[in-house]
Design a protein around this motif. Sequence first.
Motif: not given
Length: 457
Positions: A182-187, A196-199, A204-207, A218-223
């Motif tokens: 939910r927090l990622w979708e809000e962001t 800024a649809p690219g951002l 959403r990919e981070l979420g 590790t993957r989250l830190l990279e993204e």
Amino acid sequence: MTQQGVRWTTEQVLALAPDDASRTAGSRLGAAGSWSGSGCDGSGAVWGLCKGSGSKPYRTVVDTSGPAYTCSCPSRKFPCKHALGLLLRWSEGAEGVVPDGAPPEWAEQWLARRGRAGAGGTGEKGEPDTTAAGSGAVDPEGARRRAERRAERITSGSVELEQRLSDLLRGGLATAERPGYRLWEETAARMVDAQAPGLAARVRELGAIPGSGTGWPTRLLEECALLHLLDRAWLGRDALPEPLAATVRSRVGAPTAPRGPAIRDSWQVLAQYDTADAKLTTRRIWVYGRESGRSALILDFGAAGRAPAIALPVGRAIDADLTPYPGAGQVRAALGERHADPVAADGPPPGGTTAEAMERYGRALLDDPWLEACPVTLTEVIPVPPENDRDGWQLADAKGDLALPVTPSSGPARTGPWKLLSVSGGAPVTVFGECGHRGFTPLAVWPEGGVEAVALT
């Protein structure tokens, strides 16, 4: 027949399908006896009447020189199952199935309208495109003010996103699972509000990363690092070289237009596939210029539930103009005028080894650090199935000891590895696909010594 006297293959026809359901339904119509009044002529036109659920048959016409399609059915897909079924019957080449002849009046009317429309684009159901381009004078000052207002909104969104990334890292990546998606979708929604649809897409990919399996922090830190880099690049774009600044504008989702002289070439259609979300269907078409040696990506979009308008037959070559988009290392281009009907391509484009493929992707990252994958052709590789549940598919050099992992089969080529293996039969093949940090996604294959591509999507 087309003007070149060559009918498309079944693979080339099915590659035009907007989705799996259309591919299946079109295949049934291609084999069923629902057709009457079918025919074709030397200009590339194919037509037929298909019995439907109503009292009147559906009138279907295809102009293979585009290709473009029209059908009286209510489907919003493009091409519809009737156009696919008609093309499949035509591709058989069996005597009497789709005989040569003159088009009936209802087909001739549509073909004549296409002739008057010239070589422009086609809208849904193959009708001439009636976009606003050229319909009135452009206001440069108004366009400049709108661009400035949008840039201000994107900047505000970038500043807010930087704060949210800082809060995430301050609290520790291990806590990223607690708020849920939910927090990622809000962001992401905030980034959409900032235009800024690219951002938003990257957020959403981070979420989807927290809790996604071993090594997810590790993957989250990279993204997060890549998103932070994009944020800072946008905020400091005025100090960047123009090619890199253009790439940054494209990555955040700011509108860009093709720029520069058009490149006329014989563009070989290597692959075509669609991806979709709740709001948009995106079609990606990879082409290769036989004379220029350039690879290009044609993107087209359709609203949710509607297929994009542009569809090109895989394995054919099209004499056309392509205008590149600005940006460092960008391969996207806009399809312009087509000067002739598609013709059969004369084999795969030049390729290299798996090591050379990774080197090419590495060099591409110098121009565009956010690049997910780049187009690559591998020569003399052998598909290797997984030995157990923990392993994945690989493409191994036939004359070396290196191999590339094949991306997991949830992408555009989910049945690709098995199809690739059936074409190979254990022998070396040439494969075109997308090479990136997740591995290699095979999209088309040529058997050893073959000149005709087999689509894997």
